[in-house]
Design a protein around this motif. Sequence first.
Motif, PDB file in Angstrom:
ATOM      1  N   GLY A   1      33.130  -9.674 -44.030  1.00 12.60           N
ATOM      2  CA  GLY A   1      31.809 -10.237 -43.761  1.00 12.60           C
ATOM      3  C   GLY A   1      31.787 -11.185 -42.576  1.00 12.60           C
ATOM      4  N   TYR A   2      32.935 -11.711 -42.199  1.00 14.32           N
ATOM      5  CA  TYR A   2      33.027 -12.497 -40.974  1.00 14.32           C
ATOM      6  C   TYR A   2      33.604 -11.614 -39.879  1.00 14.32           C
ATOM      7  N   ARG A   3      33.382 -12.005 -38.642  1.00 16.04           N
ATOM      8  CA  ARG A   3      33.969 -11.265 -37.527  1.00 16.04           C
ATOM      9  C   ARG A   3      35.500 -11.392 -37.528  1.00 16.04           C
ATOM     10  N   ASN A   4      35.983 -12.593 -37.783  1.00 16.10           N
ATOM     11  CA  ASN A   4      37.409 -12.860 -37.830  1.00 16.10           C
ATOM     12  C   ASN A   4      37.739 -13.594 -39.124  1.00 16.10           C
ATOM     13  N   HIS A   5      38.989 -13.992 -39.255  1.00 16.66           N
ATOM     14  CA  HIS A   5      39.407 -14.815 -40.386  1.00 16.66           C
ATOM     15  C   HIS A   5      39.418 -16.256 -39.878  1.00 16.66           C
ATOM     16  N   PRO A   6      38.487 -17.094 -40.324  1.00 14.99           N
ATOM     17  CA  PRO A   6      38.437 -18.460 -39.778  1.00 14.99           C
ATOM     18  C   PRO A   6      39.786 -19.157 -39.939  1.00 14.99           C
ATOM     19  N   ASP A   7      40.191 -19.928 -38.931  1.00 12.83           N
ATOM     20  CA  ASP A   7      41.531 -20.530 -38.957  1.00 12.83           C
ATOM     21  C   ASP A   7      41.537 -21.997 -38.558  1.00 12.83           C
ATOM     22  N   GLU A   8      40.405 -22.672 -38.758  1.00  9.53           N
ATOM     23  CA  GLU A   8      40.377 -24.111 -38.490  1.00  9.53           C
ATOM     24  C   GLU A   8      41.413 -24.838 -39.339  1.00  9.53           C
TER      25      GLU A   8
END
Lengths: 349, 349, 349, 349
Positions: free
Chosen positions: B252-259
């Motif tokens: 569902g997201y473009r990428n895998h968030p990595d903050e």
Amino acid sequence: MILPKNNRLTEPEVDQLRAIVGEFGCRIQPIVGDVRTIYAIVGDERHELMINRLEGLEFVDRVDTIQSPHKLMDIKSDLARHRVKVGGVTLGQDLLIMAGHCTIDPKNPNLFYETAAAVKEAGAHAIRGGVWKPRTNPYAFQGDNKSLDILMEGSRRTGLPVDTEVMDEEQLKLALAAGVQVLQIGARNALNYSLLRQVGAAIAGKPVAVLLKRGMHTGTLNEFISAAEYIVNFGNPNVILCPRGTQPGLDGYRNHPDESITPLLKERTWAPVVVDPSHSVGKAHYVPACALAAVAYGADGLCIEAHVEPSRGLGDDPKQAVTPAVLAGLIKDAKALHAARRSPRTATL
Amino acid sequence: MILPKNNRLTEPEVDQLRAIVGEFGCRIQPIVGDVRTIYAIVGDERHELMINRLEGLEFVDRVDTIQSPHKLMDIKSDLARHRVKVGGVTLGQDLLIMAGHCTIDPKNPNLFYETAAAVKEAGAHAIRGGVWKPRTNPYAFQGDNKSLDILMEGSRRTGLPVDTEVMDEEQLKLALAAGVQVLQIGARNALNYSLLRQVGAAIAGKPVAVLLKRGMHTGTLNEFISAAEYIVNFGNPNVILCPRGTQPGLDGYRNHPDESITPLLKERTWAPVVVDPSHSVGKAHYVPACALAAVAYGADGLCIEAHVEPSRGLGDDPKQAVTPAVLAGLIKDAKALHAARRSPRTATL
Amino acid sequence: MILPKNNRLTEPEVDQLRAIVGEFGCRIQPIVGDVRTIYAIVGDERHELMINRLEGLEFVDRVDTIQSPHKLMDIKSDLARHRVKVGGVTLGQDLLIMAGHCTIDPKNPNLFYETAAAVKEAGAHAIRGGVWKPRTNPYAFQGDNKSLDILMEGSRRTGLPVDTEVMDEEQLKLALAAGVQVLQIGARNALNYSLLRQVGAAIAGKPVAVLLKRGMHTGTLNEFISAAEYIVNFGNPNVILCPRGTQPGLDGYRNHPDESITPLLKERTWAPVVVDPSHSVGKAHYVPACALAAVAYGADGLCIEAHVEPSRGLGDDPKQAVTPAVLAGLIKDAKALHAARRSPRTATL
Amino acid sequence: MILPKNNRLTEPEVDQLRAIVGEFGCRIQPIVGDVRTIYAIVGDERHELMINRLEGLEFVDRVDTIQSPHKLMDIKSDLARHRVKVGGVTLGQDLLIMAGHCTIDPKNPNLFYETAAAVKEAGAHAIRGGVWKPRTNPYAFQGDNKSLDILMEGSRRTGLPVDTEVMDEEQLKLALAAGVQVLQIGARNALNYSLLRQVGAAIAGKPVAVLLKRGMHTGTLNEFISAAEYIVNFGNPNVILCPRGTQPGLDGYRNHPDESITPLLKERTWAPVVVDPSHSVGKAHYVPACALAAVAYGADGLCIEAHVEPSRGLGDDPKQAVTPAVLAGLIKDAKALHAARRSPRTATL
């Protein structure tokens, strides 16, 4: 939606599609494009066997389904107005805080009682305490039935509900008989459908909630929500989804933190989301940042490992439990952020 | 640390170890355990060829090195006191906000000027604007040199520095000649060591900073920090690390968030971390939550795609650019959280 | 195929879809199901900007495209009858073997000449030899222009074509000027579109082939094939796809072996597939099994690191180069299996 | 091996290390390097709690253990000479072939009997047939106790042992009472330690083997081998490791094929490895290539879904079951390759 390997199917091929979907009460509608024709399935397309049979045809590339497989957990189901409550908190309104030991030490009950009192003082609404523990290594400490008495005594002394993990039918029965208010399904049992059914059946009609951890390894959201569907299907809708980080872990964390799935879950299901930052990062000093990020993403609560003296704890506590003082600061910051943030779809969050 | 396959090595085997490490000025010290002996490398163990040769021995299981390979980027290097500044903001003190178009439309310069003015008004300290664009599809719009003039005109009109991506030596020269203040290395070039060296050499002695995006796919922190070492090695230490989500994306997201890697980076390197929530999630309505989570994890700044009229944008803007109104709300919330949070190792964050 | 968030769109919403796709010469055809309506895009749907704008609409969940973005690399393109040849072998007919050093040691040219002669003797059709090397660590040996002369001398002595990696325009020019027959694009440059374009332009009209390695981290097949499209687009279709394992590596291997993608590539593209088992597993003693598995999956060739004296090699050779004797056995077994296996779609393979 | 955060620890810090490891009967030996000191744990370091407590110290970066946690499954354990036998085949000598239905259709027993006879004719040594099925979707067909009778009747008619999956204690009891010879633990229960213990206890002293599938998502080898240790620990060492592909799947396959872990498993454990290519790739026409690759990597056997009429099957059969004719060809090719290959550590494989 049936996507064929070639640009157009022959009539006999389309007849094969029709024959299969017809058995499941559906029909085929071709959509003729300039270059290619695709074939919509009209009717209820959620038949796993129908899809398998279609995908088994040599001229079919794949079948995309667009209906949610979750009759009850879906955001559009009638249950969407249901509100889960734990320890006086209505999930979705106030931020729920659960905190306590990873593992109760059966030889040192006072450590747990002290932690229970301290996390209540720090602002927690429910106490967690592991009685039985899943371990990768069969020779590691696996828990002790005596700890169940200690857990319930902690509940009585604080007046707060308690959460503990159950891994099989025997533990399930013991926990319910003792009066555990929140049953936890652990990350290793996220696909253990026999256990999910047993839990669903056992809690039907009882004032008990389930904290369902996400599977240990990165899986789909569908997989996570389906596990909840197994439980709710028996009649008790008090299920809480708990992201807790996934394997493989990030360089330096125990797991790969996954609080960021919260908005994606909330688009698909009405169930509340309570994040476990302790397992996500796996070291106490990273926990406050991860907890705050979970609230930033819209989590309805936090489930945190805390211990009055982490170095004396069993299980993961020496590494990942925060002290009550850290917990108190974390709760204060998390509540402030929870109050400040609004729907993730509005302009300012 | 050399870990042999068997519990103990024979003397001729140890002699082979000694011969190899001796060529690199190191020596071997056996550590005799009850069950097993391991072999420490005493001296500077950061010789890739030495390690490859040791690991090539059939009786060696693996070699673990414990020294950081980053002479300059390491948290303990002399550069640790260096502070990077962009647009009047000293990274590490105030929260840096960079915002603007994914792609500048060369046929509609006014759209960019309007966005530049609007994001400045919303509180941004620097303007981003894509002149050249990497595309998976060779037939998609790849950018236009004319956009460089538009970018610099945006800088002049607002008085703010601008950031744009360069992908090869020609673009690098053009951008520097035009006066671009922040050069961006994109996620697809994170391992393009020829480009990293060219950029490092070109900016030495110039008042220019580099925004180095993390690689497109999930890689190690070492890989990310090493890319920065390539640049800094030429003399200009103004490098900023930019997590931007990794592939494969979350459901569902473009990428895998990595903050969430921010605290891990900050333990290893002194370089500031500016998170790009726009690419991390890939849809405008998720951006504010991700931006806030980045600040929760200790980010020093945010790089956000914004557009006065997202639907008229090129590139990713129609999907992921926020409006100036959303940006203004986001900045307000992010600054409040940035002010509230303190070191992640203290009790209250 | 446009999948809306709700079961049906309003007329004004459908008008918005029509307006956007109309700008790109397409039209909308609704497909009305019992529960839900979806919206087919009729016409050429391969416009990235059109899709981005559609996905930017708040009532759109996602857009699925079904047309291949690869005009030239697609299995159905006119190029599908093209056959790539290297060293007298027509890919797709006989099994191509490329073998040689990871890195040429400029101080020991004879080692390379001996290896070149030995791998020819073992049955190789082309010689590999690294002149310039990408390194994560900026302080590691990065190669030497002198090695280019050694490489070409190896070609002359054996009469076999040689393969070497180029990482930027300067190296590209040097390699072509020297007469290198197979240019390698390394795993770190798989998304370096500037380099891919430079290579495509430079080899147009020349009797040169490109060995295109898969990206270092697990990416999509589309990403891999698109990189080839960038090159072929300039007119020279002699491109070979080279799976070489991806990051993160499997427990104990250098990378995650990916020879299993061969059948998936062959369904989508006509390009030959030559697998690199040496980087896939990263240790010499695992290489023969991986090479054989590649042939089992239908690979058209193998690219193997071999060295007459691995422990004296530079780069990866001490760990992963096989000896000529091992190479000879491996080639014998691989050829036998290649001869035995037939199309993976027939009953017996 | 304790790796501290700083280059050297203070004496009071080392005393803390000594106090903790002393409680577990170990001692500390410092290894003094030029730059850094590390601290070896001398003694049995396999105490999970000891490691957790060490890693909980703020001055400790991490603890690396080098001893195998698998007392029984380890390649060096006394069990290493044990040979598992199924259907007349001694694993490790001849190639074991198991084949049959994913799911038995309780309404069409003859389909299973026909398949059982046909796979025996094709060369299989054991018959697989699913009685109970785990399903992500709670509303899909979950199996039927009646199928257990059909399964055993298939065994009687062919004289071959049968394999079926059990997911809880009730199914375990039913299967053992009926005389099932090979119990399968499915990929969703790979971390269900309660079930693993129940199975281990139930089969102790019985002529029954366990086919233990690898977990559904990519996990470590340690995790896989530990699951086997749970079972063997009760006294029956007849356990077989079964790689079956992992999630997330490769572009176009159901899972990510993982037959390549076979050599890595065989270095660590004596247990035989039987690969399931059917679930690995998930489509019948890819199965023969994957099966052959498994043998290339040194697998001791194959477990394959086969059906006399795949399109009439339940569960996964319409997609992934091969016909008896394909199976026969596959067995012939696999046996030829198995005979040809020798130890992966010898020159020619």
